[in-house]
Design a protein around this motif. Structure first.
Motif, short mmCIF file in Angstrom:
data_model
loop_
_atom_site.label_atom_id
_atom_site.label_comp_id
_atom_site.label_asym_id
_atom_site.label_seq_id
_atom_site.Cartn_x
_atom_site.Cartn_y
_atom_site.Cartn_z
N SER A 108 -19.78 46.98 35.29
CA SER A 108 -18.68 47.80 34.75
C SER A 108 -18.34 47.40 33.32
O SER A 108 -17.87 48.23 32.54
N ASP A 109 -18.58 46.15 32.96
CA ASP A 109 -18.38 45.73 31.56
C ASP A 109 -19.39 46.43 30.65
O ASP A 109 -19.04 46.87 29.55
N LEU A 110 -20.61 46.52 31.12
CA LEU A 110 -21.64 47.20 30.32
C LEU A 110 -21.31 48.69 30.19
O LEU A 110 -21.52 49.28 29.13
N LEU B 179 -24.33 32.86 32.85
CA LEU B 179 -24.76 31.46 32.78
C LEU B 179 -23.62 30.49 32.53
O LEU B 179 -23.82 29.28 32.53
N THR B 180 -22.42 31.01 32.28
CA THR B 180 -21.28 30.14 32.01
C THR B 180 -20.54 29.85 33.30
O THR B 180 -20.61 30.62 34.26
N PRO B 181 -19.81 28.73 33.35
CA PRO B 181 -19.14 28.36 34.61
C PRO B 181 -17.94 29.23 34.97
O PRO B 181 -17.60 29.35 36.14
N ASP B 182 -17.27 29.83 34.00
CA ASP B 182 -16.05 30.57 34.33
C ASP B 182 -16.05 32.04 33.88
O ASP B 182 -15.00 32.66 33.78
N ARG B 183 -17.21 32.58 33.59
CA ARG B 183 -17.34 34.00 33.22
C ARG B 183 -18.26 34.67 34.21
O ARG B 183 -19.13 34.05 34.81
N LEU B 184 -18.08 35.98 34.35
CA LEU B 184 -18.91 36.76 35.26
C LEU B 184 -19.61 37.89 34.50
O LEU B 184 -19.03 38.46 33.58
N ALA B 185 -20.80 38.22 34.93
CA ALA B 185 -21.49 39.40 34.41
C ALA B 185 -21.16 40.56 35.33
O ALA B 185 -21.23 40.43 36.55
N LEU C 141 -25.05 39.92 26.27
CA LEU C 141 -23.80 39.18 26.43
C LEU C 141 -23.44 39.01 27.91
O LEU C 141 -22.98 37.94 28.32
N GLU C 142 -23.66 40.06 28.69
CA GLU C 142 -23.39 39.96 30.13
C GLU C 142 -24.30 38.92 30.78
O GLU C 142 -23.85 38.13 31.61
N ALA C 143 -25.57 38.92 30.40
CA ALA C 143 -26.51 37.93 30.95
C ALA C 143 -26.08 36.51 30.56
O ALA C 143 -26.12 35.60 31.39
#
Length: 118
Positions: A88-90, A79-85, A73-75
């Protein structure tokens, strides 16, 4: 067996919902706890809880697979324009998995506890 199948379907639906929520544009205001790391922990706690009932004998493997799902999901978010990997989320995903697994194990002990008769 039918009960296990139900838990597996619930897990699959929850994973699909997580995918949608993680990839939808942030501008759409997805449901939130108000803290991004809390969202990750809560979502993955739910996945771990469902996984505990879906594959009770394979919990370590299932948790590792779900952590891999979090990495995927992070990866995908990268690839999306307004989300970040974010690493710390992982990490929050992993904490949620541990919390969900502990809660599910405690619940299983309560549910399967033999009754004491006097």
């Amino acid at each position: 067996m039918a009960r296990v199948t139900l838990w597996r379907w619930l897990l699959a639906i929850a994973m699909l919902a997580m995918l949608v929520l993680c990839l939808m544009p942030a501008s759409l205001s997805p449901p939130s706890t108000g803290w991004d790391k809390g969202n990750h922990a809560l979502g993955f706690a739910v996945l771990a809880f469902l996984a505990r009932w879906a594959w009770p004998a394979r919990m370590p493997t299932t948790l590792l697979a779900l952590l891999g799902y979090g990495a995927l999901l992070e990866a995908l978010q990268s690839l999306t324009p307004d989300r970040l990997a974010e690493w710390s989320d992982l990490w929050a995903d992993g904490m949620g998995l541990l919390i969900g697994a502990v809660v599910a194990s405690m619940m299983q002990r309560i549910v399967t506890k033999p009754s004491i008769r006097h």
